[in-house]
Enzyme design. Sequence first.
Site, PDB file in Angstrom:
ATOM      1  N   LYS A 186     -55.703 -67.254  56.841  1.00 50.13           N
ATOM      2  CA  LYS A 186     -55.836 -68.508  57.565  1.00 50.13           C
ATOM      3  C   LYS A 186     -56.852 -69.440  56.869  1.00 50.13           C
ATOM      4  O   LYS A 186     -57.612 -69.006  56.002  1.00 50.13           O
ATOM      5  CB  LYS A 186     -56.253 -68.239  59.009  1.00 50.13           C
ATOM      6  CG  LYS A 186     -55.231 -67.427  59.809  1.00 50.13           C
ATOM      7  CD  LYS A 186     -53.848 -68.058  59.862  1.00 50.13           C
ATOM      8  CE  LYS A 186     -52.987 -67.649  61.039  1.00 50.13           C
ATOM      9  NZ  LYS A 186     -52.322 -66.348  60.906  1.00 50.13           N
TER      10      LYS A 186
HETATM   11  C1  LIG Z   1     -51.831 -65.680  62.424  1.00 51.42           C
HETATM   12  C2  LIG Z   1     -51.177 -66.094  63.666  1.00 51.42           C
HETATM   13  C3  LIG Z   1     -51.406 -65.459  64.898  1.00 51.42           C
HETATM   14  C4  LIG Z   1     -52.157 -64.168  65.048  1.00 51.42           C
HETATM   15  O1  LIG Z   1     -53.302 -64.032  64.387  1.00 51.42           O
HETATM   16  P1  LIG Z   1     -53.867 -62.602  63.868  1.00 51.42           P
HETATM   17  O2  LIG Z   1     -55.315 -62.972  63.700  1.00 51.42           O
HETATM   18  O3  LIG Z   1     -53.197 -62.312  62.570  1.00 51.42           O
HETATM   19  O4  LIG Z   1     -53.655 -61.608  64.925  1.00 51.42           O
HETATM   20  C5  LIG Z   1     -50.814 -65.987  66.028  1.00 51.42           C
HETATM   21  N1  LIG Z   1     -50.015 -67.064  65.979  1.00 51.42           N
HETATM   22  C6  LIG Z   1     -49.750 -67.687  64.820  1.00 51.42           C
HETATM   23  C7  LIG Z   1     -48.874 -68.895  64.832  1.00 51.42           C
HETATM   24  C8  LIG Z   1     -50.301 -67.218  63.621  1.00 51.42           C
HETATM   25  O5  LIG Z   1     -49.989 -67.817  62.477  1.00 51.42           O
END
Ligand SMILES: *Cc1c(COP(=O)(O)O)cnc(C)c1O
Length: 405
Positions: A186
Amino acid sequence: MPGFEFFGEEERKEINDVLQTGILMRYGFDGQRKGIWKSKELEAAICQRTGSSYAQLVSSGTAALTTALAALGIGAGDEVIMPTFTFVASFEAVLSVGAIPVFVDIDETLTLNPRAVRAAIGPKTKCIMPVHMCGAMAELDSLLDICREHGLLLLEDACQSIGASYKGRHLGTIGHAGTFSFDFVKTVTCAEGGAILTNDKEIFIKCDGYGDHGHDHLGIDRGADLHPFIGYNFRISELHAAVGLAQIRKLDRFLEIQKRNHSLLKEILSQVPEIGFRHIPDPSGDSCTFLSWFLPTDELCREVVSELKGQGNLAGNFYWFDNNWHYLRKWDHLKHIDSLNNLNNPQKEALQKLKTTSFAASDAIMSRCISTAIGLGWTEDQIKQRGAVLVAAVKKALAKQFASV
Ligand SMILES: *Cc1c(COP(=O)(O)O)cnc(C)c1O
């Protein structure tokens, strides 16, 4: 796109602060931690950067969604409306609280089509969950109107969209609650982590307890905390929060670079009249982590994808239509209800229908869409080169199509 590209001295310094005391846990040990509270500091930094009244850190974005849903009182029998294009985490969280994911078509915003949302509302609908995919926003005004009209909750999955805003307000702070993910890919990373944002103190207090076994965090003796409700353990560690603290301080730099690289690439692709772009309801609020673009037909799009793949140039360009993680078409495990444990009956009934439900409107958009991830480390020459590769692949596909008619 990802903040890990800029991992460095600053992150190491924050982690070292925690290693000096050895207090790796975010709660308690007040004397021994010598004033080091990385999780609290990161929560304050998130509030400061986003304008949210409250932020609660947890162990992942999935945990953030789960916690937010529970704090909003969403559970067995409740329906949550969400888009067909998202990450699997969005429906995982809904299923985990016992609720029912109701998928509806997207439009050229690449998230919820407000008309499709209206059509999906029924007596069990409790919440609308737009997913601000690829760093940009849903049509929030229309969705807020629908929520007001029908007395529904709005939960923003802003896991991919830290740094993005809608009409001056940060994504994730506009609904009743919103979530960020800080996983490794992210824009801001903690390695693993997530946060719930809300302006409602009651919801915040519930999130705070839910992610820590329901402890009320009211006493000075943690071991004597009371439990006003049942919770789970979704705590973040101080080591993870330390990484995020260094990263969030770099966010504005990330955004500046992304916007510059994004606009240069968009300019290059715009030279081809057949290329269209994602509809962004508030372009000034786009975090520009991706440039999403469309071709006139799915055949052309497939041709471009296979051309890029053949050249070894597909990396960084996502054709979500064929992607197992992000688009309902390929979520066979969900359609087959491949669950390790028994789901509740209303959940199973809803999922059973997925196999035979058509999402033609979503298919018509996703099959023509490519999203190009915007690198932070790209030089101007590299962007021009990438742009030229994409333009050449599109032109080649167009010429081939022209030759065949
Ligand atoms: C990455 C993501 C999540 C979940 O995040 P994690 O930290 O990987 O559990 C939820 N929704 C979206 C749209 C994402 O891209």
